[in-house]
Design an enzyme around this catalytic site. Structure first.
Site, PDB file in Angstrom:
ATOM      1  CG  ASP A  67      25.298   6.911  12.968  1.00  0.00           C
ATOM      2  OD1 ASP A  67      25.492   6.676  14.182  1.00  0.00           O
ATOM      3  OD2 ASP A  67      25.936   7.768  12.334  1.00  0.00           O
ATOM      4  CB  ALA A  68      20.062   5.148  16.446  1.00  0.00           C
ATOM      5  CE  LYS A  69      27.138   9.081  16.422  1.00  0.00           C
ATOM      6  NZ  LYS A  69      26.476   9.028  15.094  1.00  0.00           N
ATOM      7  NE  ARG A  70      17.227   5.900  19.663  1.00  0.00           N
ATOM      8  CZ  ARG A  70      17.141   6.743  18.641  1.00  0.00           C
ATOM      9  NH1 ARG A  70      18.183   7.478  18.315  1.00  0.00           N
ATOM     10  NH2 ARG A  70      16.023   6.862  17.942  1.00  0.00           N
TER      11      ARG A  70
ATOM     12  CB  THR B 113      26.008   3.715  16.270  1.00  0.00           C
ATOM     13  OG1 THR B 113      24.914   4.617  16.034  1.00  0.00           O
ATOM     14  CG2 THR B 113      26.692   3.382  14.952  1.00  0.00           C
TER      15      THR B 113
END
Length: 326
Positions: A136-139, A163
């Site tokens: 869950d890094a939302k890069r 993510t």
């Protein structure tokens, strides 16, 4: 000269190297917790069919979020890297029977610096084979930067999925889709209050941005490689998303501590053939107890939640097809 000290309990093996140089004694500590089962450095990737099979096998679509805050570790543990790893391992041991996936929020590990990255990797390796893993890094970047993010999370660390924030468009997602059997999980509709700032804005045809984002993501990636994030407290919108994305998996946070209704989520987002979703719970499981019984309480919480999921699957609404576009 090296001296090895080992303990029969779950404390780490400590290797102490003592050397004498110019009247100084230099002591270096190195630790790595020894797991009760082998680590999994060469994990097999999981496609849509394999995740679906695992959901049926466990009668659960539970994703456990390992968003471990060092300041919230239970009694008997201290706010340090070693105990974060011990905590994660005990949570995994307590919940893997019920979990189809684990989601590791990288911010909690990045905040610990280089040692945090090592703990992130060791935690990932500790997760048993056959359980889906999410960074869950939302890069959200483009070009060679996105390529390096993809390499870091898919090649170096070997997560199954990551993510992504697709505000920069297809270019921010394409490098991740280049990996066979790896997953891009694109933010579509989030559960935070700030989602109203942009995600509900409509175009000239009256289509809200979150739905436009979801449609675009579905064009970029097929159901074997693309997943969408949608908050559990957005049940009406979940139904709208499902109507245009009948085959894609949804990652749904917000059930548990955030108060989302599991039954409402299932009624809005399940498909005629099954859940086709991963419902995430983090704090309600991780911090079910602040005492030394934390692992036992986490297991109880995961068991109860997965039991509710099993009941929903067995009692799937007959009119669930109404969620789908003809």
């Amino acid at each position: 000269f090296p001296v090895t000290i080992s303990s029969p309990c779950t404390n780490p093996i400590i290797r102490v190297r003592v050397g004498v140089r110019v009247r100084r004694i230099r002591i270096a500590f190195r630790y790595r917790l020894t797991p009760p089962h082998p680590t999994h450095t060469n994990r097999k990737n999981m496609n849509h069919a394999e995740i679906t099979r695992k959901i049926k096998e466990k009668s659960s679509f539970l994703c456990v979020g390992l968003d471990t805050d060092p300041q919230r570790l239970p009694a008997g543990m201290q706010a340090n890297e070693r105990d974060v790893l011990r905590f994660n391992q005990q949570i995994i041991e307590a919940t893997h029977e019920y979990a189809v996936a684990y989601k590791l929020n990288t911010a909690f590990y990045e905040a610990m610096g280089p040692k945090g990255w090592a703990i992130l990797q060791e935690t990932l390796e500790y997760i048993p084979e056959g359980i889906f893993t999410i960074a869950d890094a939302k890069r959200g970047d483009i070009g060679n930067t996105a390529e390096q993010y993809a390499r870091a999370f898919f090649e170096v660390m070997n997560f199954d999925a990551i993510t992504l924030n697709a505000y920069m468009g297809r270019d921010a997602v394409a490098p991740f889709l280049a990996y066979p059997d790896k997953w891009a999980i694109v933010l579509a509709l989030t559960s935070n209050p700030g989602a109203a700032d942009f995600q509900y804005r409509t175009d000239q045809q009256g289509v809200p941005l979150y739905l436009s984002m979801a449609k675009a993501a579905a064009e970029w990636g097929n159901p074997d490689q693309m997943m969408l994030v949608a908050g559990a407290n957005r049940t009406d919108e979940l139904q709208a998303l499902r109507s245009v994305l009948p085959l894609h998996f949804f990652l749904i946070p917000g059930v548990g501590a955030q108060g989302g209704s599991l039954s409402d989520v299932y009624a809005s987002a399940a498909t005629p053939t099954g859940p086709c979703m991963l419902v995430n719970a983090s704090r309600s499981i991780l911090y079910a107890s602040s005492g030394e019984d934390f692992a036992h309480k986490a297991s109880d919480e995961a068991r109860i939640l997965s039991g509710k999921m099993a009941q929903l699957v067995l009692a799937q609404p007959k009119d669930i097809n109404q969620n789908f576009a003809v």
